[in-house]
Design an enzyme around this catalytic site. Structure first.
Site, PDB file in Angstrom:
ATOM      1  N   ASP A 209       0.876  -1.167   0.000  1.00 29.13           N
ATOM      2  CA  ASP A 209       0.000   0.000   0.000  1.00 29.13           C
ATOM      3  C   ASP A 209       0.918   1.222   0.000  1.00 29.13           C
ATOM      4  O   ASP A 209       2.138   1.100  -0.201  1.00 29.13           O
ATOM      5  CB  ASP A 209      -0.987  -0.036   1.186  1.00 29.13           C
ATOM      6  CG  ASP A 209      -0.318   0.226   2.534  1.00 29.13           C
ATOM      7  OD1 ASP A 209       0.934   0.304   2.592  1.00 29.13           O
ATOM      8  OD2 ASP A 209      -1.037   0.334   3.547  1.00 29.13           O
TER       9      ASP A 209
ATOM     10  N   CYS B 226       3.288  -3.118   3.891  1.00 27.25           N
ATOM     11  CA  CYS B 226       2.455  -1.956   4.229  1.00 27.25           C
ATOM     12  C   CYS B 226       3.205  -1.185   5.304  1.00 27.25           C
ATOM     13  O   CYS B 226       4.400  -1.419   5.505  1.00 27.25           O
ATOM     14  CB  CYS B 226       1.045  -2.364   4.656  1.00 27.25           C
ATOM     15  SG  CYS B 226       0.936  -3.366   6.154  1.00 27.25           S
TER      16      CYS B 226
ATOM     17  N   THR C 219       3.100  -1.144   8.634  1.00 28.08           N
ATOM     18  CA  THR C 219       3.621  -2.013   9.701  1.00 28.08           C
ATOM     19  C   THR C 219       3.915  -3.431   9.219  1.00 28.08           C
ATOM     20  O   THR C 219       4.596  -4.188   9.915  1.00 28.08           O
ATOM     21  CB  THR C 219       2.580  -2.147  10.829  1.00 28.08           C
ATOM     22  OG1 THR C 219       1.376  -2.692  10.256  1.00 28.08           O
ATOM     23  CG2 THR C 219       2.284  -0.803  11.469  1.00 28.08           C
TER      24      THR C 219
ATOM     25  N   HIS D 202      11.353 -23.662   8.771  1.00 26.17           N
ATOM     26  CA  HIS D 202      10.368 -24.372   9.600  1.00 26.17           C
ATOM     27  C   HIS D 202       8.940 -24.279   9.088  1.00 26.17           C
ATOM     28  O   HIS D 202       8.171 -25.224   9.248  1.00 26.17           O
ATOM     29  CB  HIS D 202      10.405 -23.829  11.034  1.00 26.17           C
ATOM     30  CG  HIS D 202      11.688 -24.152  11.749  1.00 26.17           C
ATOM     31  ND1 HIS D 202      11.864 -23.917  13.091  1.00 26.17           N
ATOM     32  CD2 HIS D 202      12.858 -24.677  11.307  1.00 26.17           C
ATOM     33  CE1 HIS D 202      13.082 -24.292  13.457  1.00 26.17           C
ATOM     34  NE2 HIS D 202      13.712 -24.747  12.382  1.00 26.17           N
TER      35      HIS D 202
ATOM     36  N   HIS E 134       8.991 -30.882  10.123  1.00 24.58           N
ATOM     37  CA  HIS E 134       8.142 -29.718   9.841  1.00 24.58           C
ATOM     38  C   HIS E 134       7.070 -30.025   8.805  1.00 24.58           C
ATOM     39  O   HIS E 134       6.069 -29.310   8.719  1.00 24.58           O
ATOM     40  CB  HIS E 134       9.005 -28.541   9.382  1.00 24.58           C
ATOM     41  CG  HIS E 134      10.053 -28.154  10.380  1.00 24.58           C
ATOM     42  ND1 HIS E 134       9.745 -27.591  11.599  1.00 24.58           N
ATOM     43  CD2 HIS E 134      11.401 -28.300  10.361  1.00 24.58           C
ATOM     44  CE1 HIS E 134      10.857 -27.387  12.282  1.00 24.58           C
ATOM     45  NE2 HIS E 134      11.882 -27.809  11.557  1.00 24.58           N
TER      46      HIS E 134
HETATM   47  C1  RB5 Z   1      -1.810   2.822   6.373  1.00 22.52           C
HETATM   48  O1  RB5 Z   1      -1.875   4.061   6.990  1.00 22.52           O
HETATM   49  C2  RB5 Z   1      -1.455   1.744   7.381  1.00 22.52           C
HETATM   50  O2  RB5 Z   1      -2.523   1.553   8.257  1.00 22.52           O
HETATM   51  C3  RB5 Z   1      -1.072   0.465   6.692  1.00 22.52           C
HETATM   52  O3  RB5 Z   1       0.013   0.693   5.848  1.00 22.52           O
HETATM   53  C4  RB5 Z   1      -0.638  -0.683   7.585  1.00 22.52           C
HETATM   54  O4  RB5 Z   1       0.305  -0.292   8.507  1.00 22.52           O
HETATM   55  C5  RB5 Z   1      -1.733  -1.462   8.180  1.00 22.52           C
HETATM   56  O5  RB5 Z   1      -1.505  -2.482   8.839  1.00 22.52           O
END
Ligand code: RB5
Length: 148
Positions: free
Chosen positions: A8, A65, A67, A98, A133
């Site tokens: 994203d 993304c 996080t 694993h 595994h």
């Molecule tokens: C976008 O602002 C953010 O929420 C997305 O990139 C991600 O971190 C969601 O898990």
């Protein structure tokens, strides 16, 4: 290998830096979006990429993304996908050995580019150990099949 990548807006910058790095390792990369830093919704990119990997269109996938958490949640809802959210090299190596993970998730706002490159290299270069595994992976597949 044929590698699908997606992000994203929160992962766009890191994705664009990783694509040439992965290609330089000798892999073929297909970017399944997004294609700018304009705000988008990560499920719109993570689900199609994970489904393409699950269908066998690609050997592996990399999803990024802000996080890494949102894309990893989406990818792990797709049957046949074992997505590992990694922030360190040891986890990247061990999830291949694993879990035979077939999608790597990372957080573009969490880790730096050099760490992401090291994680990606370890993840792409490491083979599944198999052995004990195998049965654990089979239990995940059986769980998925029981709910179809
Ligand atoms: C976008 O602002 C953010 O929420 C997305 O990139 C991600 O971190 C969601 O898990």
């Amino acid at each position: 290998m044929n590698i699908a990548v997606c992000s994203d807006h929160g992962g766009f910058d890191l994705k664009m830096k990783l694509i040439p790095f992965i290609e330089a390792m000798g892999h073929t990369v297909t970017d399944m979006g997004c294609y700018s830093e304009l705000s988008v919704d990560y499920p719109d990119y993570a689900f199609p990429m994970a489904e393409a990997v699950a269908r066998g269109g690609f050997d592996r996938g990399v999803a990024i993304c802000g996080t890494g958490i949102g894309v990893s949640i989406c990818c792990n809802k797709v049957a046949g996908i074992r997505c590992a959210l990694c922030g360190d090299v040891l986890s990247a190596e061990l999830t291949r050995r694993h879990n035979d993970s077939n999608v790597l998730a990372m957080g573009g706002r969490i880790i730096g580019v050099e760490t992401a490159k090291a994680i990606t290299k370890a993840w792409l270069d490491t083979a599944f150990d198999g052995g004990r595994h195998e049965g654990r992976i089979a239990k995940i597949s059986e769980y998925e099949q029981d709910r179809e």
